[in-house]
Design an enzyme around this catalytic site. Sequence first.
Site, PDB file in Angstrom:
ATOM      1  N   CYS A 102      13.341   5.992 -13.794  1.00  0.00           N
ATOM      2  CA  CYS A 102      13.226   5.819 -15.237  1.00  0.00           C
ATOM      3  C   CYS A 102      11.751   6.014 -15.582  1.00  0.00           C
ATOM      4  CB  CYS A 102      13.763   4.463 -15.689  1.00  0.00           C
ATOM      5  SG  CYS A 102      12.920   3.026 -14.973  1.00  0.00           S
ATOM      6  N   CYS A 161       0.830  -1.208   0.000  1.00  0.00           N
ATOM      7  CA  CYS A 161       0.000   0.000   0.000  1.00  0.00           C
ATOM      8  C   CYS A 161       0.860   1.252   0.000  1.00  0.00           C
ATOM      9  CB  CYS A 161      -0.924   0.001   1.225  1.00  0.00           C
ATOM     10  SG  CYS A 161      -2.217  -1.255   1.152  1.00  0.00           S
TER      11      CYS A 161
END
Length: 391
Positions: A334, A196
């Site tokens: 990235c 979570c």
Amino acid sequence: MTPGLIEPGPALEPDRITRYSRQLMLPGFGETAQRRLAASRVLVIGAGGLGSALVPALAGAGVGTIGIVDDDLVELSNLHRQLSHGVADIGRAKVDSLAETVRAIDPACTVHRHRERAVAANLPGLLADYDLLVDGSDNFATRYLANDTAELAGKPLVWGSILRFHGQVGVAWKGHGPTFRDLFPAPPPADEALSCELGGVLPSLCTAIGSLMATEVVKLITGVGEPLLGRVLFYDALTARTREIAYAVDETREELTGLDDYEVLCGTAPDPGASISAAELLRRRRAGERMLLLDVREAEEAALRRIPGGSLLPVGRIDAGEGPETALPVVVYCEKDPRSRRAAAALRERGFDAVHVVGGIRSYVEIGGEVVGDADRQTDTSAARGEGVPA
């Protein structure tokens, strides 16, 4: 309908009849079911999102003894979904805060606080003093541990999981139906199992799934209704739809003879500080923390959009042995996160304090992080020197 798990306790006192009058009048419930609840002992793993929802529900329903296993402290980021904790509880042990919540609901409910992490070395001994196990953890290692411990003890397990907008609930009970391992024989790869913290969660999902889990506990203890044995319930909060998947005992599964090394089984043993969420990156930037933000994509990708204030060093060059010249903590990103995961691991092996951003720039954009894009590509020279404004 299954037989009640617990033998009924003593007759209810007048004040308890008043307290539970609305339950006592339920068809098929009555005083006997309430006495079973009063005599029951339930062990709950986790005092977080699910635990802080289901434990008060169990106390309100009349469960006599509740054990809570958790070694965590209350943090500010917990409060949007862990509604049994408040601002004044920040820094306190979650088991203490949750026990106080239960005491406010019903001082007669006995709460045992096990301020420790559930592991193979302690969970069987803890469960020996309880009738039923509830898993409200947020990781696969604990979920498999809970299943196997309950199976070996011959006791039922109620489990639930939540992530983003979806939740699941099920019941596992060896000898009465299939177990969690019959549904999920092996855990997913560690890099595909979001928590979570890294994937996010709708706060109301905790109360929805926690309530369903508490209901299954009550049904098992009292023998009222049909428990979720051999069925897993899926809930999609975005569409307000539920669906069920039926499953059966896997007759080809090897007999369970002992507990496993669950961190190794689930591939979650390595460094827990190897990654951060996009939200954590945004917090650090807003707080003005010094770091080197490193984009490990190719220059063409970085030209389209990038997080301002960072440097460019493609992952191929890191694989070849290059690295930034900096003593600052390095945060690597990235487009999504496969390349940054690899680059951060390589940098850590060379002594850098490096983490990767889970979900990459995509996740950063989704939470509202600022990005820029232009045709001026950063030079490899500046990247190799670790230039760029530390965020």
